[in-house]
Motif scaffolding. Sequence first.
Motif, PDB file in Angstrom:
ATOM      1  N   SER A  39       0.828  -1.208   0.000  1.00  0.00           N
ATOM      2  CA  SER A  39       0.000   0.000   0.000  1.00  0.00           C
ATOM      3  C   SER A  39       0.861   1.256   0.000  1.00  0.00           C
ATOM      4  N   ALA A  40       1.963   1.224   0.728  1.00  0.00           N
ATOM      5  CA  ALA A  40       2.872   2.375   0.737  1.00  0.00           C
ATOM      6  C   ALA A  40       3.513   2.570  -0.631  1.00  0.00           C
ATOM      7  N   TYR A  41       3.845   1.471  -1.306  1.00  0.00           N
ATOM      8  CA  TYR A  41       4.418   1.570  -2.653  1.00  0.00           C
ATOM      9  C   TYR A  41       3.418   2.194  -3.624  1.00  0.00           C
ATOM     10  N   ILE A  42       2.172   1.761  -3.570  1.00  0.00           N
ATOM     11  CA  ILE A  42       1.142   2.312  -4.456  1.00  0.00           C
ATOM     12  C   ILE A  42       0.915   3.784  -4.148  1.00  0.00           C
ATOM     13  N   SER A  43       0.826   4.117  -2.883  1.00  0.00           N
ATOM     14  CA  SER A  43       0.628   5.508  -2.484  1.00  0.00           C
ATOM     15  C   SER A  43       1.795   6.376  -2.912  1.00  0.00           C
ATOM     16  N   ASN A  44       3.004   5.877  -2.751  1.00  0.00           N
ATOM     17  CA  ASN A  44       4.183   6.624  -3.175  1.00  0.00           C
ATOM     18  C   ASN A  44       4.177   6.828  -4.688  1.00  0.00           C
TER      19      ASN A  44
ATOM     20  N   SER B 134      -2.448  13.167  -9.419  1.00  0.00           N
ATOM     21  CA  SER B 134      -3.626  12.924  -8.587  1.00  0.00           C
ATOM     22  C   SER B 134      -3.218  12.251  -7.269  1.00  0.00           C
ATOM     23  N   PRO B 135      -4.051  12.436  -6.259  1.00  0.00           N
ATOM     24  CA  PRO B 135      -3.748  11.773  -4.983  1.00  0.00           C
ATOM     25  C   PRO B 135      -4.041  10.277  -5.080  1.00  0.00           C
ATOM     26  N   PRO B 136      -3.472   9.487  -4.184  1.00  0.00           N
ATOM     27  CA  PRO B 136      -3.756   8.043  -4.213  1.00  0.00           C
ATOM     28  C   PRO B 136      -5.222   7.789  -3.868  1.00  0.00           C
ATOM     29  N   PRO B 137      -5.757   6.694  -4.355  1.00  0.00           N
ATOM     30  CA  PRO B 137      -7.153   6.389  -4.029  1.00  0.00           C
ATOM     31  C   PRO B 137      -7.342   6.148  -2.529  1.00  0.00           C
ATOM     32  N   ALA B 138      -8.525   6.443  -2.071  1.00  0.00           N
ATOM     33  CA  ALA B 138      -8.826   6.274  -0.648  1.00  0.00           C
ATOM     34  C   ALA B 138      -8.728   4.809  -0.231  1.00  0.00           C
ATOM     35  N   GLN B 139      -8.957   3.904  -1.170  1.00  0.00           N
ATOM     36  CA  GLN B 139      -8.902   2.477  -0.855  1.00  0.00           C
ATOM     37  C   GLN B 139      -7.502   2.068  -0.424  1.00  0.00           C
ATOM     38  N   VAL B 140      -6.502   2.655  -1.059  1.00  0.00           N
ATOM     39  CA  VAL B 140      -5.114   2.349  -0.700  1.00  0.00           C
ATOM     40  C   VAL B 140      -4.803   2.931   0.682  1.00  0.00           C
ATOM     41  N   GLY B 141      -5.276   4.128   0.927  1.00  0.00           N
ATOM     42  CA  GLY B 141      -5.103   4.726   2.254  1.00  0.00           C
ATOM     43  C   GLY B 141      -5.787   3.921   3.345  1.00  0.00           C
TER      44      GLY B 141
END
Length: 165
Positions: free
Chosen positions: A26-31, A39-46
Amino acid sequence: MFSSNIIVLGLRVAQFTLAFVVLGLSAYISNWYHVDTMSPPPAQVGWLLFVSLFTIISIGVLEGLPRFAPRFFHPYAALSLEFSNALFYFAGFIALSTFMSKLLFCRGTVCGAARADVAFGIFEFLLWVASTVLTSRDVFKKGIRRSNNTQAPLGAPPMKEAPAP
């Protein structure tokens, strides 16, 4: 046959390990969203980031409290914590898989990481359901049994009533 404590300990180790895997994915996807897109990362990843951190803290509470502070441990609170983790992972992997199904294209390492994040979220959900079932079986079979020990803590003599004046 294995003892229930050994099985629960094995589940805890697997939950703890997979929580770090979900956290890393999840941190990799958010990064990737923060660095490579506008765009910001999706809320699902957060959400999965939050749930993995919640899991790490929950395992510390579920395993540490009965050992080091048994007075503050309550079986129904432990059961609700286990159920909350299962529910959070269920919501997380369903939300991320729904988000991924609506993408027009999905390729590259970030897409593979998101798919792996869904898969490990499913595994975490199943592990938490298993430990919730074991815990609920123990809680409802034994019930809440408090010690009837009325002795003061640390072996101090019990208090005596003072005579009335």
